[in-house]
Scaffold this motif. Structure first.
Motif, PDB file in Angstrom:
ATOM      1  N   ASP A  70       0.825  -1.209   0.000  1.00  0.00           N
ATOM      2  CA  ASP A  70       0.000   0.000   0.000  1.00  0.00           C
ATOM      3  C   ASP A  70       0.860   1.261   0.000  1.00  0.00           C
ATOM      4  N   VAL A  71       1.972   1.237   0.703  1.00  0.00           N
ATOM      5  CA  VAL A  71       2.885   2.387   0.732  1.00  0.00           C
ATOM      6  C   VAL A  71       3.521   2.575  -0.646  1.00  0.00           C
ATOM      7  N   LEU A  72       3.940   1.474  -1.252  1.00  0.00           N
ATOM      8  CA  LEU A  72       4.557   1.546  -2.575  1.00  0.00           C
ATOM      9  C   LEU A  72       3.581   2.149  -3.586  1.00  0.00           C
ATOM     10  N   ARG A  73       2.360   1.675  -3.556  1.00  0.00           N
ATOM     11  CA  ARG A  73       1.326   2.169  -4.477  1.00  0.00           C
ATOM     12  C   ARG A  73       1.071   3.666  -4.255  1.00  0.00           C
ATOM     13  N   ASP A  74       1.034   4.090  -2.987  1.00  0.00           N
ATOM     14  CA  ASP A  74       0.719   5.487  -2.663  1.00  0.00           C
ATOM     15  C   ASP A  74       1.883   6.444  -2.910  1.00  0.00           C
ATOM     16  N   THR A  75       3.124   5.939  -2.895  1.00  0.00           N
ATOM     17  CA  THR A  75       4.274   6.827  -3.009  1.00  0.00           C
ATOM     18  C   THR A  75       4.990   6.732  -4.356  1.00  0.00           C
ATOM     19  N   ILE A  76       5.196   5.537  -4.818  1.00  0.00           N
ATOM     20  CA  ILE A  76       5.933   5.316  -6.067  1.00  0.00           C
ATOM     21  C   ILE A  76       4.972   5.128  -7.232  1.00  0.00           C
ATOM     22  N   GLY A  77       3.846   4.511  -6.941  1.00  0.00           N
ATOM     23  CA  GLY A  77       2.901   4.177  -8.006  1.00  0.00           C
ATOM     24  C   GLY A  77       3.137   2.754  -8.465  1.00  0.00           C
ATOM     25  N   GLU A  78       3.021   2.548  -9.740  1.00  0.00           N
ATOM     26  CA  GLU A  78       3.164   1.202 -10.278  1.00  0.00           C
ATOM     27  C   GLU A  78       4.639   0.839 -10.378  1.00  0.00           C
ATOM     28  N   PHE A  79       4.979  -0.361  -9.889  1.00  0.00           N
ATOM     29  CA  PHE A  79       6.354  -0.859  -9.929  1.00  0.00           C
ATOM     30  C   PHE A  79       6.327  -2.216 -10.609  1.00  0.00           C
ATOM     31  N   ALA A  80       6.881  -2.274 -11.803  1.00  0.00           N
ATOM     32  CA  ALA A  80       6.841  -3.502 -12.588  1.00  0.00           C
ATOM     33  C   ALA A  80       7.963  -4.466 -12.232  1.00  0.00           C
ATOM     34  N   GLY A  81       8.934  -4.028 -11.446  1.00  0.00           N
ATOM     35  CA  GLY A  81      10.005  -4.922 -11.049  1.00  0.00           C
ATOM     36  C   GLY A  81      11.058  -5.137 -12.116  1.00  0.00           C
ATOM     37  N   GLU A  82      11.110  -4.259 -13.093  1.00  0.00           N
ATOM     38  CA  GLU A  82      12.104  -4.398 -14.163  1.00  0.00           C
ATOM     39  C   GLU A  82      13.525  -4.157 -13.630  1.00  0.00           C
ATOM     40  N   GLU A  83      13.687  -3.163 -12.786  1.00  0.00           N
ATOM     41  CA  GLU A  83      14.975  -2.803 -12.189  1.00  0.00           C
ATOM     42  C   GLU A  83      14.765  -2.584 -10.702  1.00  0.00           C
ATOM     43  N   PRO A  84      15.788  -2.844  -9.878  1.00  0.00           N
ATOM     44  CA  PRO A  84      15.625  -2.577  -8.444  1.00  0.00           C
ATOM     45  C   PRO A  84      15.448  -1.086  -8.185  1.00  0.00           C
ATOM     46  N   LEU A  85      14.692  -0.767  -7.152  1.00  0.00           N
ATOM     47  CA  LEU A  85      14.563   0.629  -6.743  1.00  0.00           C
ATOM     48  C   LEU A  85      15.785   0.987  -5.916  1.00  0.00           C
ATOM     49  N   ALA A  86      16.388   2.125  -6.209  1.00  0.00           N
ATOM     50  CA  ALA A  86      17.561   2.576  -5.455  1.00  0.00           C
ATOM     51  C   ALA A  86      17.118   2.971  -4.054  1.00  0.00           C
ATOM     52  N   LEU A  87      17.788   2.423  -3.059  1.00  0.00           N
ATOM     53  CA  LEU A  87      17.414   2.704  -1.671  1.00  0.00           C
ATOM     54  C   LEU A  87      17.626   4.168  -1.320  1.00  0.00           C
ATOM     55  N   SER A  88      18.619   4.797  -1.936  1.00  0.00           N
ATOM     56  CA  SER A  88      18.836   6.231  -1.687  1.00  0.00           C
ATOM     57  C   SER A  88      17.650   7.044  -2.211  1.00  0.00           C
ATOM     58  N   ASP A  89      17.086   6.634  -3.350  1.00  0.00           N
ATOM     59  CA  ASP A  89      15.907   7.323  -3.882  1.00  0.00           C
ATOM     60  C   ASP A  89      14.713   7.140  -2.957  1.00  0.00           C
ATOM     61  N   LEU A  90      14.538   5.932  -2.434  1.00  0.00           N
ATOM     62  CA  LEU A  90      13.435   5.690  -1.499  1.00  0.00           C
ATOM     63  C   LEU A  90      13.600   6.566  -0.263  1.00  0.00           C
ATOM     64  N   SER A  91      14.819   6.616   0.258  1.00  0.00           N
ATOM     65  CA  SER A  91      15.089   7.456   1.438  1.00  0.00           C
ATOM     66  C   SER A  91      14.811   8.923   1.150  1.00  0.00           C
ATOM     67  N   ASP A  92      15.291   9.397   0.010  1.00  0.00           N
ATOM     68  CA  ASP A  92      15.083  10.801  -0.360  1.00  0.00           C
ATOM     69  C   ASP A  92      13.604  11.147  -0.472  1.00  0.00           C
ATOM     70  N   ARG A  93      12.802  10.181  -0.890  1.00  0.00           N
ATOM     71  CA  ARG A  93      11.360  10.408  -1.061  1.00  0.00           C
ATOM     72  C   ARG A  93      10.574  10.109   0.215  1.00  0.00           C
ATOM     73  N   GLY A  94      11.263   9.682   1.266  1.00  0.00           N
ATOM     74  CA  GLY A  94      10.591   9.394   2.527  1.00  0.00           C
ATOM     75  C   GLY A  94       9.795   8.095   2.512  1.00  0.00           C
ATOM     76  N   VAL A  95      10.163   7.175   1.620  1.00  0.00           N
ATOM     77  CA  VAL A  95       9.459   5.894   1.520  1.00  0.00           C
ATOM     78  C   VAL A  95      10.118   4.894   2.467  1.00  0.00           C
ATOM     79  N   PRO A  96       9.379   4.412   3.468  1.00  0.00           N
ATOM     80  CA  PRO A  96       9.979   3.437   4.378  1.00  0.00           C
ATOM     81  C   PRO A  96      10.187   2.092   3.682  1.00  0.00           C
ATOM     82  N   PHE A  97      11.366   1.504   3.904  1.00  0.00           N
ATOM     83  CA  PHE A  97      11.664   0.195   3.359  1.00  0.00           C
ATOM     84  C   PHE A  97      12.296  -0.643   4.457  1.00  0.00           C
TER      85      PHE A  97
END
Length: 193
Positions: A70-97
């Motif tokens: 639910d967090v992924l959908r609300d913050t990133i949107g659709e994630f097809a899993g083609e490439e890993p999400l950069a953890l630094s980008d998640l941190s910068d966007r305030g997305v908890p992982f």
């Protein structure tokens, strides 16, 4: 480094559950770093291996990083899993992982891996026989981390990935709008005779 033979058992974009949680929320695999639980620093004080709740898992277990669906959908949107999400980008966007030892996670559809089309004997006649081609496609999709139910009454597959729902017809038509529709169509074409 993750030792050879300890391959991460999950694909990017796969929906997983925390096997230690009695009522887990679905999470999505967003990164599989090349590190073991004993190598991955969580908070400057703990590694994944020493973090409370993880001590029963092997120190050499591969690390899997997830974001709750639910967090992924609300913050990133659709994630097809083609490439890993950069953890630094998640941190910068305030997305908890969250980093887990891989053995602690299970596929979200693990409890739904076998189809039982005769769920109740309601006396309303025979249970429809599922199309073998749909059963084969369902197994292939499950192997790729897609949650799939075979609706024998309607003669279709009901699939879900990343919170998006799809219907797959016996002729390979995929209905539903979402990030993985094209991937589902490609798999359907691969498996179709």
């Amino acid at each position: 480094m993750t030792p050879a033979g300890d391959a991460v058992p999950f694909d990017l974009g796969e929906s997983v559950l925390d096997s230690d949680d009695d009522d887990p929320d679905p999470a999505v695999v967003v990164n599989c770093p090349d590190a073991t639980a004993e190598e991955w620093d969580v908070d400057g004080e703990h590694t994944v291996a020493t973090f409370p709740g993880n001590r029963e898992y092997p120190d050499a277990a591969p690390v899997v990083v997830v974001v709750f669906a639910d967090v992924l959908r609300d913050t990133i949107g659709e994630f097809a899993g083609e490439e890993p999400l950069a953890l630094s980008d998640l941190s910068d966007r305030g997305v908890p992982f969250y980093a887990f030892p891989a053995p602690r996670l299970v596929p979200a559809d693990a409890g739904d891996s076998s189809e039982d089309t005769d769920e109740s004997d309601d006396g309303e006649g025979p249970t429809p026989t599922p199309d073998p081609a749909l059963e084969t496609l369902a197994e292939e999709l499950r192997g790729r981390g897609v949650s799939v139910d075979l609706d024998a009454d309607a003669g279709v597959l009901r699939a879900e990935k990343l919170g998006e729902k799809y219907t797959i017809q016996p002729d390979g038509t995929v209905s539903g709008d979402g990030a993985v529709r094209e991937r589902l169509e490609a798999v359907t074409r691969e498996v179709a005779p």
